[in-house]
Design an enzyme around this catalytic site. Sequence first.
Site, PDB file in Angstrom:
ATOM      1  N   ARG A  26       2.980  -0.993  -9.326  1.00  0.00           N
ATOM      2  CA  ARG A  26       2.075  -1.370  -8.231  1.00  0.00           C
ATOM      3  C   ARG A  26       2.678  -1.009  -6.878  1.00  0.00           C
ATOM      4  O   ARG A  26       1.977  -0.549  -5.969  1.00  0.00           O
ATOM      5  CB  ARG A  26       1.778  -2.866  -8.312  1.00  0.00           C
ATOM      6  CG  ARG A  26       0.782  -3.368  -7.263  1.00  0.00           C
ATOM      7  CD  ARG A  26       0.306  -4.770  -7.629  1.00  0.00           C
ATOM      8  NE  ARG A  26      -0.660  -5.270  -6.651  1.00  0.00           N
ATOM      9  CZ  ARG A  26      -0.352  -6.107  -5.655  1.00  0.00           C
ATOM     10  NH1 ARG A  26       0.887  -6.537  -5.516  1.00  0.00           N
ATOM     11  NH2 ARG A  26      -1.285  -6.525  -4.824  1.00  0.00           N
ATOM     12  N   HIS A  66      -3.677  -1.846 -14.763  1.00  0.00           N
ATOM     13  CA  HIS A  66      -3.919  -3.279 -14.897  1.00  0.00           C
ATOM     14  C   HIS A  66      -3.818  -3.748 -16.345  1.00  0.00           C
ATOM     15  O   HIS A  66      -4.110  -4.912 -16.636  1.00  0.00           O
ATOM     16  CB  HIS A  66      -5.284  -3.645 -14.318  1.00  0.00           C
ATOM     17  CG  HIS A  66      -5.307  -3.637 -12.822  1.00  0.00           C
ATOM     18  ND1 HIS A  66      -6.468  -3.778 -12.087  1.00  0.00           N
ATOM     19  CD2 HIS A  66      -4.309  -3.508 -11.909  1.00  0.00           C
ATOM     20  CE1 HIS A  66      -6.181  -3.732 -10.802  1.00  0.00           C
ATOM     21  NE2 HIS A  66      -4.881  -3.559 -10.659  1.00  0.00           N
TER      22      HIS A  66
END
Length: 322
Positions: free
Chosen positions: A66, A197
């Site tokens: 991320r 995700h």
Amino acid sequence: MAVDQSVMCMVVVAVASTAVLFAGGAGAALSTRYYDSKCPNVQSIVRAGMAQAVAAEPRMGASILRMFFHDCFVNGCDASILLDDTANFTGEKSAGPNANSVRGYEVIDAIKTQVEASCNATVSCADILALAARDAVNLLGGPTWTVQLGRRDALTASQSAANSNLPGPGSSLATLVAMFGNKGLSPRDMTALSGAHTLGQARCVTFRGRIYSDGNIDAAFAALRQQACPQSGGDAALAPIDVQTPDAFDNAYYANLVKKQGLFHSDQELFNNGSQDALVRKYAGNAGMFAADFAKAMVRMGALLPAAGTPTEVRLNCRKVN
């Protein structure tokens, strides 16, 4: 959902040429062999550092991945996200999408220390982050790919750019397509990269609206998430983004979307009677296709560089300019 992890791990994206010029990227040439003579051990050092971090806490793999995404979407992959605030600028760490959210800075610091000990003032923090993100994915069962190298580090950071360039968890499909498109990434790239995700945890505040207000959500899934995320308070309570296998890089994320079990509103937008539904179904049923597309999209995202003429350097400390 059963996933063929051997398929996921064996997907390798090879780049045909060893040096590629990327449009809009400061005219810089990235090369697969950039450090072959200058710092031949850099990839093994980064890999070892990430292996240690992920072994200690699997979630750290998601955090580093991320961090790389949040770096690249703000003025290119230039390690600007790593800079601490100074008297001259307010950096990206305190921007809305990053504050109390992006984590793992100390992991990059530790790897940088090891790299500096091996080859001083040679390897950029931006390249270390690019390699660390690749290794994070692979160490958790995902694909690997050839990382183009030769990035340089920013001399400044922009809180305002971080606030405006990163899509939020409440984004619509149109917003996601547009924001990735602004970076030269296609809707297919966007849908593949959203598969990141499949890893990690999210704070209650980022998905509260989804589990209490959205109509296109599985009722049992919403009830499960409401147990730890009340309608008010408890903002920092964590939940796995992928309800099935939160510490494994696989294609279960897409199967979740088909079952209306996306944790973020922006996740479920990928499967909500829109343009990406068919691709989500393909990824849900074909781990190898997802792994290959994800790896290729990561190479394209990693090619985002600062604008031509932007002053850069190789930082000795990732948190501050030299």
